[in-house]
Scaffold this motif. Structure first.
Motif, PDB file in Angstrom:
ATOM      1  N   ILE A   1      55.188  43.407 -57.318  1.00 38.17           N
ATOM      2  CA  ILE A   1      56.130  42.303 -57.087  1.00 38.17           C
ATOM      3  C   ILE A   1      56.415  41.638 -58.423  1.00 38.17           C
ATOM      4  CG2 ILE A   1      56.316  39.949 -56.152  1.00 38.17           C
ATOM      5  CD1 ILE A   1      55.478  40.927 -53.534  1.00 38.17           C
ATOM      6  N   ARG A   2      57.718  41.493 -58.719  1.00 38.69           N
ATOM      7  CA  ARG A   2      58.114  40.798 -59.946  1.00 38.69           C
ATOM      8  C   ARG A   2      59.032  39.648 -59.595  1.00 38.69           C
ATOM      9  NH1 ARG A   2      58.877  45.264 -64.830  1.00 38.69           N
ATOM     10  NH2 ARG A   2      56.702  45.885 -64.690  1.00 38.69           N
ATOM     11  N   LEU A   3      58.542  38.457 -59.892  1.00 33.92           N
ATOM     12  CA  LEU A   3      59.351  37.305 -59.506  1.00 33.92           C
ATOM     13  C   LEU A   3      60.400  36.952 -60.545  1.00 33.92           C
ATOM     14  CD1 LEU A   3      56.645  35.048 -57.942  1.00 33.92           C
ATOM     15  CD2 LEU A   3      58.355  36.424 -56.799  1.00 33.92           C
TER      16      LEU A   3
ATOM     17  N   GLU B   1      58.208  49.852 -55.865  1.00 34.98           N
ATOM     18  CA  GLU B   1      57.067  50.734 -56.097  1.00 34.98           C
ATOM     19  C   GLU B   1      57.227  51.344 -57.473  1.00 34.98           C
ATOM     20  OE1 GLU B   1      56.751  52.884 -52.177  1.00 34.98           O
ATOM     21  OE2 GLU B   1      55.121  53.845 -53.291  1.00 34.98           O
ATOM     22  N   MET B   2      56.182  51.271 -58.243  1.00 37.56           N
ATOM     23  CA  MET B   2      56.269  51.814 -59.591  1.00 37.56           C
ATOM     24  C   MET B   2      55.458  53.101 -59.699  1.00 37.56           C
ATOM     25  SD  MET B   2      55.235  50.013 -63.129  1.00 37.56           S
ATOM     26  CE  MET B   2      56.708  49.172 -63.579  1.00 37.56           C
ATOM     27  N   LEU B   3      56.155  54.161 -60.049  1.00 39.92           N
ATOM     28  CA  LEU B   3      55.444  55.421 -60.286  1.00 39.92           C
ATOM     29  C   LEU B   3      54.923  55.366 -61.706  1.00 39.92           C
ATOM     30  CD1 LEU B   3      58.041  57.863 -58.666  1.00 39.92           C
ATOM     31  CD2 LEU B   3      55.850  57.104 -57.711  1.00 39.92           C
TER      32      LEU B   3
ATOM     33  N   TRP C   1      60.347  47.120 -76.511  1.00 40.63           N
ATOM     34  CA  TRP C   1      58.939  46.803 -76.763  1.00 40.63           C
ATOM     35  C   TRP C   1      58.385  46.322 -75.443  1.00 40.63           C
ATOM     36  CZ3 TRP C   1      55.754  46.928 -81.090  1.00 40.63           C
ATOM     37  CH2 TRP C   1      54.505  46.293 -80.939  1.00 40.63           C
ATOM     38  N   TRP C   2      57.192  46.740 -75.086  1.00 38.53           N
ATOM     39  CA  TRP C   2      56.636  46.246 -73.821  1.00 38.53           C
ATOM     40  C   TRP C   2      55.210  45.737 -73.995  1.00 38.53           C
ATOM     41  CZ3 TRP C   2      53.065  46.126 -69.940  1.00 38.53           C
ATOM     42  CH2 TRP C   2      53.496  45.561 -68.721  1.00 38.53           C
ATOM     43  N   SER C   3      55.002  44.544 -73.462  1.00 36.23           N
ATOM     44  CA  SER C   3      53.647  44.018 -73.279  1.00 36.23           C
ATOM     45  C   SER C   3      53.776  43.097 -72.072  1.00 36.23           C
ATOM     46  CB  SER C   3      53.174  43.219 -74.496  1.00 36.23           C
ATOM     47  OG  SER C   3      53.713  41.919 -74.426  1.00 36.23           O
TER      48      SER C   3
ATOM     49  N   VAL D   1      49.512  56.089 -73.615  1.00 35.68           N
ATOM     50  CA  VAL D   1      50.831  56.112 -72.975  1.00 35.68           C
ATOM     51  C   VAL D   1      50.716  55.339 -71.664  1.00 35.68           C
ATOM     52  CG1 VAL D   1      52.586  57.518 -71.836  1.00 35.68           C
ATOM     53  CG2 VAL D   1      51.503  58.336 -73.950  1.00 35.68           C
ATOM     54  N   ASP D   2      51.723  54.482 -71.439  1.00 33.78           N
ATOM     55  CA  ASP D   2      51.796  53.748 -70.169  1.00 33.78           C
ATOM     56  C   ASP D   2      53.213  53.956 -69.661  1.00 33.78           C
ATOM     57  OD1 ASP D   2      52.130  51.741 -68.198  1.00 33.78           O
ATOM     58  OD2 ASP D   2      52.500  50.212 -69.733  1.00 33.78           O
ATOM     59  N   PHE D   3      53.342  54.851 -68.699  1.00 35.27           N
ATOM     60  CA  PHE D   3      54.683  55.099 -68.171  1.00 35.27           C
ATOM     61  C   PHE D   3      54.858  54.401 -66.830  1.00 35.27           C
ATOM     62  CE2 PHE D   3      57.368  57.133 -65.082  1.00 35.27           C
ATOM     63  CZ  PHE D   3      58.589  57.069 -65.718  1.00 35.27           C
ATOM     64  N   GLY D   4      56.035  53.790 -66.619  1.00 35.95           N
ATOM     65  CA  GLY D   4      56.360  53.207 -65.322  1.00 35.95           C
ATOM     66  C   GLY D   4      57.805  53.489 -64.963  1.00 35.95           C
ATOM     67  N   GLY D   5      58.028  53.952 -63.749  1.00 33.47           N
ATOM     68  CA  GLY D   5      59.406  54.223 -63.301  1.00 33.47           C
ATOM     69  C   GLY D   5      59.598  53.692 -61.897  1.00 33.47           C
TER      70      GLY D   5
ATOM     71  N   GLY E   1      63.156  54.752 -66.055  1.00 30.98           N
ATOM     72  CA  GLY E   1      61.762  54.948 -66.444  1.00 30.98           C
ATOM     73  C   GLY E   1      61.514  54.461 -67.856  1.00 30.98           C
ATOM     74  N   ASN E   2      60.277  54.025 -68.073  1.00 29.87           N
ATOM     75  CA  ASN E   2      59.940  53.441 -69.364  1.00 29.87           C
ATOM     76  C   ASN E   2      58.593  53.992 -69.845  1.00 29.87           C
ATOM     77  OD1 ASN E   2      59.782  51.809 -71.577  1.00 29.87           O
ATOM     78  ND2 ASN E   2      59.269  49.936 -70.444  1.00 29.87           N
ATOM     79  N   SER E   3      58.623  54.704 -70.980  1.00 27.42           N
ATOM     80  CA  SER E   3      57.369  55.203 -71.564  1.00 27.42           C
ATOM     81  C   SER E   3      56.951  54.249 -72.671  1.00 27.42           C
ATOM     82  CB  SER E   3      57.570  56.590 -72.170  1.00 27.42           C
ATOM     83  OG  SER E   3      58.055  57.478 -71.191  1.00 27.42           O
ATOM     84  N   VAL E   4      55.845  53.546 -72.422  1.00 30.00           N
ATOM     85  CA  VAL E   4      55.368  52.585 -73.428  1.00 30.00           C
ATOM     86  C   VAL E   4      54.250  53.237 -74.217  1.00 30.00           C
ATOM     87  CG1 VAL E   4      54.531  50.236 -73.819  1.00 30.00           C
ATOM     88  CG2 VAL E   4      55.796  50.759 -71.726  1.00 30.00           C
ATOM     89  N   PHE E   5      54.352  53.099 -75.518  1.00 34.61           N
ATOM     90  CA  PHE E   5      53.298  53.668 -76.366  1.00 34.61           C
ATOM     91  C   PHE E   5      52.383  52.521 -76.791  1.00 34.61           C
ATOM     92  CE2 PHE E   5      57.179  56.239 -76.785  1.00 34.61           C
ATOM     93  CZ  PHE E   5      56.733  57.301 -76.005  1.00 34.61           C
TER      94      PHE E   5
ATOM     95  N   SER F   1      52.115  43.328 -60.975  1.00 32.01           N
ATOM     96  CA  SER F   1      53.532  43.548 -61.242  1.00 32.01           C
ATOM     97  C   SER F   1      53.782  44.840 -61.995  1.00 32.01           C
ATOM     98  CB  SER F   1      54.101  42.370 -62.031  1.00 32.01           C
ATOM     99  OG  SER F   1      53.448  42.295 -63.270  1.00 32.01           O
ATOM    100  N   SER F   2      52.722  45.577 -62.298  1.00 34.88           N
ATOM    101  CA  SER F   2      52.900  46.908 -62.895  1.00 34.88           C
ATOM    102  C   SER F   2      51.595  47.675 -62.752  1.00 34.88           C
ATOM    103  CB  SER F   2      53.273  46.806 -64.369  1.00 34.88           C
ATOM    104  OG  SER F   2      52.164  46.365 -65.107  1.00 34.88           O
ATOM    105  N   GLY F   3      51.710  48.972 -62.833  1.00 32.55           N
ATOM    106  CA  GLY F   3      50.535  49.815 -62.651  1.00 32.55           C
ATOM    107  C   GLY F   3      49.515  49.665 -63.774  1.00 32.55           C
ATOM    108  N   MET F   4      49.981  49.223 -64.951  1.00 34.41           N
ATOM    109  CA  MET F   4      49.042  49.174 -66.084  1.00 34.41           C
ATOM    110  C   MET F   4      48.118  47.962 -66.042  1.00 34.41           C
ATOM    111  SD  MET F   4      49.634  46.613 -68.488  1.00 34.41           S
ATOM    112  CE  MET F   4      49.381  47.100 -70.176  1.00 34.41           C
ATOM    113  N   GLN F   5      48.541  46.932 -65.300  1.00 35.68           N
ATOM    114  CA  GLN F   5      47.790  45.669 -65.283  1.00 35.68           C
ATOM    115  C   GLN F   5      46.274  45.856 -65.099  1.00 35.68           C
ATOM    116  OE1 GLN F   5      50.509  43.040 -63.128  1.00 35.68           O
ATOM    117  NE2 GLN F   5      48.758  41.717 -62.806  1.00 35.68           N
TER     118      GLN F   5
END
Ligand code: SER
Length: 612
Positions: free
Chosen positions: A70-72, A88-90, A162-164, A241-245, A218-222, A41-45
């Motif tokens: 895919i995000r349900l 699609e997440m860049l 905040w993102w996790s 840095v974990d960026f997703g857009g 877009g979201n830049s997570v530190f 559901s995200s590129g960082m997974q």
């Protein structure tokens, strides 16, 4: 701009100097051997080990890619102008390398120079801090320096900034990593109304108010913390840095149009549906968006090896296809397109849509996939469901929702959907309770049925027992295949038989059933049985008592000739049963239906007796 152009620009921008990122392949949508998540559901997974410090196999500390995801959690929102299940997440990542200053400046440069977005359309948000993590003054200062005025920089709490993978610091699972984030929003203009249900209504419109004016792009997570115990975050050894857009959202911003469905990764799908539907996009946008999103997601899932089933990923796939079918029916896709397969002369709507999806993504994601296989899988599921929906849909409003579930086989979520569409109240909890009650009932009835529901094996009981088989077969022929045995009790004087049907039978139906039974009695058909494995028995189409458990070897009683001379014609009745029975139907004598009762929602009881 379109998705291909934006994707390409993004990857090129991050790969070139001075950014120098390494492009990594996207992870499959379905992760094998990962019981913790259904989908990527995200590129960082898949990057967690490297964010924790392990060296990445590419040898680089700067990574980028475009990740199909895919995000349900957004499934209920699909239908508005920006939510989807598939997207699609860049992404770009710093594994303990660059940090806030580079990330925010590069992203801003990408948006304004590469995509050419107007500076005054960009608003940003930063973390306001909590009892464990300080306010993110550093990001605030960077944004200001880049030229974003104070009035377009907003501070929010951990719910927003905040993102996790498991939410805010309080919600986060122990062992998970996360951190404060900074989001960028595109402003589509001030004319939009604040939604009356918005939790921020009294603050006036602002980036997170959800009125549709602003779109998060877009979201830049530190990522700099790990949760080590309840209420305890620990700093990681490295700052990441974990960026997703959202690619489709970037496209919307470049078009200055808040509806992502007008972008080139959706519009061609909507067009093929619109071409043949009676209701057009403008009149039923929500349904169109759901169809486009769900069949696109289904296509990606199938290409990733998922098949419709009742479990996990397969169940999600099944739900996506079924929900799309409900919506296609709403927008009046002609029936011929919904029940024909791609190989039929008329073609099928499913084939048309999958074809459009393949055209959008083929070069990138589907080179090794066979489009015909995908179409076939979707068609099979959709066509089967369509007939259930047809039957059940006609009864909507006429019978109780429980009957739609029990008798017509509509899934609960479909019934809920149909009720919602018509603005009707749907008491899901109560219906779930009723289903449970019925399960209990049939479990206890089944217990009785192990004895066959017969008081003894006297000649009268045996004759009535065979008559009950004729009753069941006749009921199915007159009312339909939803009739199954829910309970049976045979004494010397009468047979009692329970089965599901929304209402009592009409006089005419009762007479038809009774005549049919007596017709078979008159014909004096042979009654025989064979012993076979349960699987084999199931293949013969023999019916069995609802919810009944059978051992591996079963007895199947057949009424009517079974000779090969019949050239495949089915016997009158074919049922799992322990017996005993008469050997010819003529032994039964004349059967009379004495009485019928409605004994519960959708449950009918019939009493039959022999006329001497
Ligand atoms: N992991 C963050 C997100 O999914 C950014 O990539 O939003």
């Amino acid at each position: 701009m379109g998705v291909s152009e934006v994707r390409e620009k993004y990857l090129r921008f991050f790969k070139t100097s001075p950014r120098n990122h390494k492009e990594i392949s996207p992870t499959p949508l379905v992760l094998k051997n990962d019981p913790t998540t259904l989908f990527t559901s995200s590129g960082m997974q898949p990057l967690v080990p490297y964010l924790l410090g392990e060296p990445h196999p590419s040898g680089s500390k700067r990574l980028a890619n475009s990740q199909p995801s895919i995000r349900l959690q957004d499934i209920e929102e699909v239908g508005d102008n920006r939510h989807t299940t598939f997207f699609e997440m860049l992404g770009n990542w710093s594994l303990g390398d660059y940090f806030k200053k580079e990330q925010l400046s590069w992203f801003y440069e990408f948006l304004t120079k590469e995509l050419g977005l107007a500076r005054d359309k960009l608003w940003v948000s930063v973390f306001e801090g909590n009892n464990q993590v300080p306010k993110d003054e550093e990001s605030f200062k960077i944004w200001k320096k880049l030229g974003i005025p104070d009035k377009r920089i907003f501070f929010y709490d951990a719910k927003k900034n905040w993102w996790s993978m498991t939410g805010t610091p309080e919600e986060m699972q122990v062992g998970h990593i996360g951190g404060p984030d900074s989001e960028v929003f595109y402003d589509f203009g001030e004319w939009r109304k604040i939604h009356e249900n918005s939790p921020f209504k009294d603050r006036g419109c602002h980036p997170n108010c959800d009125c549709g004016r602003f779109l998060e792009i877009g979201n830049s997570v530190f990522i700099q913390y790990k949760k080590v115990a309840e209420n305890k975050l620990e700093e990681l050894p490295q700052k990441n840095v974990d960026f997703g857009g959202g690619l489709e959202r970037f496209v919307a911003a470049t078009k200055d149009d808040p509806d992502i469905f007008f972008g080139d990764s959706f519009w061609p799908i909507i067009e093929v549906v619109q071409d043949i539907s009676a209701v057009k996009f403008i009149e039923a946008q929500q349904s169109y968006r759901i169809v486009a999103d769900h069949i696109k997601a289904a296509t990606f899932l199938i290409v990733n090896g998922v098949l419709p089933s009742n479990k996990q990923q397969g169940y999600v796939l099944r739900r996506l296809i079924r929900r799309a079918v409900v919506k296609m029916k709403n927008i009046r896709v002609p029936e011929a397109y919904m029940i024909s397969t791609d190989s039929d002369y008329e073609g099928s709507i499913y084939g048309d849509i999958v074809d459009a999806v393949f055209t959008i993504y083929c070069d990138l994601y589907f080179q090794n996939s066979n489009i015909n296989d995908v179409i076939k899988i979707i068609e099979e599921e959709a066509i089967r469901f369509y007939s259930t929906l047809e039957r059940g849909g006609k009864e909507l409003g006429k019978v109780a929702p429980f009957d739609l579930y029990q008798t017509y086989g509509l899934p609960l979520e479909t019934i809920e959907e149909l009720y919602k569409e018509r603005g009707l109240k749907f008491a899901r909890k109560e219906i779930e309770k009723e289903i449970e009650r019925h399960k209990e009932l049939s479990r206890s009835t089944s217990k009785g049925m192990f004895k066959g529901g017969l008081v003894d094996h006297s000649p009268e009981v045996v004759r009535l027992h065979t008559a009950t088989h004729l009753l069941l077969a006749s009921l199915r022929k007159v009312l339909g295949d939803h009739v199954v045995q829910k309970g049976q009790n045979v004494t010397k004087d009468r047979a009692r038989f329970d089965f599901p049907n929304p209402e009592k039978l009409t006089e005419e139906q009762l007479k038809k059933v009774e005549d049919m039974i007596n017709d078979v009695v008159k014909k004096d058909l042979p009654v025989s049985f064979s012993i076979m494995s349960k699987d084999e028995a199931e293949k013969t189409g023999a019916i069995h008592a609802f919810n009944e458990k059978y051992s591996d070897t079963v007895k199947v009683y057949t009424i009517g000739p079974t000779s090969p001379k019949l050239r495949g014609a089915l016997p009158f009745s074919n049922e799992f049963c322990g017996g005993p029975h008469v050997s010819h139907t003529g032994e039964i004598g004349h059967v009379r239906i004495k009485k019928q009762e409605k004994i519960g929602t959708g449950l009918i009881r019939i009493y039959a007796a022999l006329e001497i």
